[in-house]
Motif scaffolding. Structure first.
Motif, short mmCIF file in Angstrom:
data_model
loop_
_atom_site.label_atom_id
_atom_site.label_comp_id
_atom_site.label_asym_id
_atom_site.label_seq_id
_atom_site.Cartn_x
_atom_site.Cartn_y
_atom_site.Cartn_z
N TRP A 159 7.57 16.23 -4.50
CA TRP A 159 7.27 14.82 -4.21
C TRP A 159 6.77 14.07 -5.43
O TRP A 159 7.01 12.87 -5.57
CB TRP A 159 6.24 14.75 -3.06
N ARG B 170 1.13 9.13 -6.19
CA ARG B 170 1.67 10.50 -6.13
C ARG B 170 2.35 10.90 -7.43
O ARG B 170 2.40 12.07 -7.77
CB ARG B 170 2.72 10.60 -5.04
N ALA C 255 0.83 -1.21 0.00
CA ALA C 255 0.00 0.00 0.00
C ALA C 255 0.87 1.27 0.00
O ALA C 255 0.59 2.19 -0.77
CB ALA C 255 -0.97 -0.01 1.18
N PRO C 256 1.92 1.34 0.83
CA PRO C 256 2.80 2.52 0.73
C PRO C 256 3.41 2.70 -0.66
O PRO C 256 3.45 3.81 -1.17
CB PRO C 256 3.88 2.25 1.78
N LEU C 257 3.84 1.58 -1.27
CA LEU C 257 4.39 1.71 -2.63
C LEU C 257 3.32 2.23 -3.57
O LEU C 257 3.59 3.07 -4.44
CB LEU C 257 4.91 0.36 -3.14
N THR D 136 0.79 4.12 -2.76
CA THR D 136 0.62 5.54 -2.47
C THR D 136 1.65 6.37 -3.20
O THR D 136 1.36 7.42 -3.77
CB THR D 136 0.77 5.80 -0.96
N MET D 137 2.89 5.86 -3.18
CA MET D 137 3.96 6.60 -3.85
C MET D 137 3.70 6.67 -5.35
O MET D 137 3.81 7.74 -5.96
CB MET D 137 5.31 5.95 -3.57
N GLY E 274 11.21 7.41 -8.46
CA GLY E 274 11.11 6.14 -7.74
C GLY E 274 10.37 5.10 -8.56
O GLY E 274 10.74 3.92 -8.55
#
Lengths: 405, 273
Positions: free
Chosen positions: A372, A44, A36-38, A40-41, A379
């Motif tokens: 970001w 973004r 989930a964090p990946l 989110t990134m 990223g």
């Protein structure tokens, strides 16, 4: 690994259901705390609502704008209203920063305009705003607002590969001085390749020696490989600073041996040399361990047989030993390369300004420039590269064999 | 013939010399730190006094400084707390998953394994950036809990790999034998399987702890002042004002690493025999 993906034809049997039940908590955990964090990134990198949220009416007015000449007075009026509102809601700075990334210099134009318009109640807005700054009489300014107002955008990815979208919608290269990311990606690949090669050159003979030692000696030698492996990365990086810096141990040693002058101390750290030396040291165990585990399985009798058939040692090595060690070479090289292209800590600490890699640029945009979206896009590109290599590793070696010593 | 022996003899000497140099390259930088941490002067190199073995040039000054320093001590406590919690979580979840993966007929085994190992190969800067966005949005940005969750997911692949390796040596007949004697699955696990794979689980736990204890990037992105860990503190030390106090901490970490390494080696020999 081969044949391990075995979908049963019928419904799952009880043992399979129990196995899945045991794995499920971890998968759920990884899904929430990692995937989930990946996600989110990655979100973004394509989604940025700041300008769209701050200037909805202006953007609605700009919908009918053809991009030629200046937008209608209604757009100026809407912008004036929304700039004041954004200033009051303290979202102006964020919004101005977004616009500034497309057209450098607009940050101060936007904030100054908002300040000057605070007292103004009446139009005509176009002339008053153009009086504050001539940028409002330039279609490029409006284009910048329009582009950053898109909620979903490929802008960051274009930016990450040194491209930009022009006002007419076509894609072109960035201005010369802003073309830095492709070169940095290529440099990261080249440096990682060099480090992988160095690790192979240094690690191959060592792994061979350990694999062909008596068990007692092998376990002693393995400890020499495992000590750096287990030692904190920060400790190892500190060690290289201590050794390589200009007032450091190696330079002192060379000066006292008379090899170099006191004024001619070598710059071995805080540059690319520092990055390469320290990273080779950090990653070398990841090369030696897979090589060793493959070489341990190569019978010594093969080399003896080749020699007794008249092969020179070199020929015997090249025709008999090297091909059998290739799985280890592949596993070690891929692993070192995968780890190297995403490395951050060591270049950040010993790389100086010339020894930085792509990860350091991501950190820069995360922490310093606060761009970001671009950090996420860089990223995303890096992650895609790593996933391809990871998939390759699984095909060739199997991820389960990512055993570490 | 004699030529060839001489040649291969020379070759052998060259080979051994080369290997020796590589071993020195691997270990010497780490060893050099240890004596330098006893430097009486605030330098990062051997002073003349140290080389003359003058007792006045050596001191425990930096060790005293660290022990007296509240910031270092607080980061030690943070590191231990976050590391222990993350290890517990990673070990429980990882061991359960490894037990499930021991069933070779589990569907989509390769995909599951790929997902479980992925935190190990994903560049940590990407993971840290994503976690920063995600946990901040959940209001867990500068909390111990956020770091514990992050560190457990980074450590869990090591647990799964280590326990899976131990389980592959486990004889399934033992489970069947226990079952045929009337033991339920839980009793079988507790009395038969667990004692046999315990060394693997402990090794995995030590790996997970080492990962957390050495992790700095996620802490940099997600941790606040209250979540400073030892690596985070070292990071500032190296970047801002490099003082030999860092070398004293480094020496402590080296000793710790050697202890971990010897323990894991000992556990492996135990489970192999």
């Amino acid at each position: 690994m081969a044949g391990s993906v075995r979908w049963s034809a019928g419904p799952l049997d009880r043992a399979q259901i129990r196995a899945l039940g045991l794995v499920a908590p971890l998968l759920l955990f990884i899904g929430v705390t990692f995937i989930a964090p990946l996600g989110t990134m990655l979100m973004r990198s394509v989604h940025d609502p700041v300008v769209a949220d701050a200037l909805p009416e202006t953007l609605a007015q700009l919908k009918s704008w053809d991009g030629e000449g200046l937008p209608p007075e209604a757009a100026y009026a809407a912008l004036a209203r929304e700039l004041r509102r954004a200033a009051a809601a303290r979202t102006l700075g964020q919004m101005a920063g977004r616009v500034n990334r497309v057209q450098v210099g607009l940050r101060s134009v936007v904030t100054r305009t908002a300040r000057e318009l605070r007292e103004v109640e009446q139009g005509p807005w176009r002339t008053q705003m153009a009086a504050v700054d001539s940028a409002w009489a330039d279609p490029a300014t409006w284009y910048a607002i329009q582009v950053t107002g898109e909620r979903f955008t490929a802008r960051h990815y274009l930016n990450a590969v040194d491209l930009q979208q022009l006002a007419d919608g076509s894609v072109a290269a960035q201005a010369e001085e802003r073309r830095i990311y492709v070169r940095l990606f290529l440099r990261t690949l080249a440096v990682s390749g060099l480090i992988t090669l160095l690790c192979l050159l240094l690690g191959y003979p060592v792994a061979h020696l350990i694999a062909n030692s008596s068990p007692r000696r092998a376990s002693l030698l393995l400890i020499l490989v495992l000590v750096p492996f287990w030692t904190s990365l920060l400790v190892r990086t500190t060690a290289w600073i201590v050794l390589l810096q200009s007032q450091g141990v190696l330079n002192d040693l060379m000066v006292s041996l008379g090899l170099i002058n006191d004024s001619g101390r070598l710059a071995m750290v805080y540059n690319m040399t520092g990055t390469i030396v320290a990273m080779t040291h950090v990653l070398l165990p990841f090369m030696v361990l897979p090589l060793y585990s493959v070489m341990r399985g190569i019978p010594a009798t093969h080399m003896n047989a080749a020699a007794s058939l008249g092969a020179t040692p070199l020929r015997a090595f090249w025709r008999v030993y090297w091909p059998q060690s290739l799985p280890g070479v592949g596993a070690g090289a891929l692993l070192v390369f995968i780890l190297a292209i995403g490395y951050y800590i060591t270049p950040a600490l010993v790389g100086g300004s010339s020894g930085q890699l792509i990860s350091n640029m991501i950190a820069y945009h995360m922490q310093t420039s606060l761009n970001w979206g671009l950090a996420a896009a860089l990223g995303g590109v890096l992650l895609a590269g790593v996933l391809i290599l990871y998939w390759l590793y699984d095909r060739l070696v199997g991820v389960e064999r990512m055993g570490l010593g | 013939m004699i030529m060839r022996i001489a040649q291969s003899g020379l070759g052998r000497i060259g080979y051994l010399a080369f290997c020796t140099i590589v071993f020195v390259f691997l270990v010497a930088p780490i060893i050099v730190i240890i004596p330098l941490s006893f430097n009486a002067e605030p330098y990062f190199t051997f002073t003349e006094g140290m080389l003359r073995l003058d007792p006045d040039a050596w001191s425990l000054r930096w060790y005293r400084e660290i022990i007296a320093n509240e910031v270092w001590m607080r980061s030690l406590i943070n590191s231990l707390f976050i590391g222990a919690s993350a290890t517990l979580l990673a070990t429980v979840l990882g061991t359960l998953a490894a037990l499930g993966l021991a069933n070779s007929t589990i569907p989509a085994r390769r995909l599951i394994m790929g997902i479980i190992i992925s935190p190990m190969v994903t560049p940590v800067i990407i993971a840290a950036a994503g976690m920063f966005f995600f946990y901040s949005a959940l209001g867990m940005g500068q909390t111990h809990l956020g770091l514990i969750l992050a560190h457990s997911v980074l450590g869990v692949p090591f647990v799964v790999v280590t326990v899976t390796a131990t389980l592959s040596a486990y004889d399934v007949n033992l489970t069947n034998a226990a079952a045929s004697l009337g033991a339920g699955p839980w009793t079988t696990f507790r009395r038969v399987q667990f004692p046999l794979i315990a060394p693997g689980i402990i090794s995995g736990a030590l790996f997970a702890f080492a990962v957390s204890f050495d992790e700095v990037v996620v802490v940099l992105f997600m941790g606040g002042v209250d979540q400073r860990t030892i690596p985070r503190q070292m990071w500032s030390g190296i970047r801002e004002q490099i003082s030999p106090a860092i070398l004293a901490v480094a020496t402590f970490l080296i000793v710790f690493a050697v202890l971990l390494l010897l323990t894991v080696g000992w556990l492996r020999r135990r489970s192999e025999s």
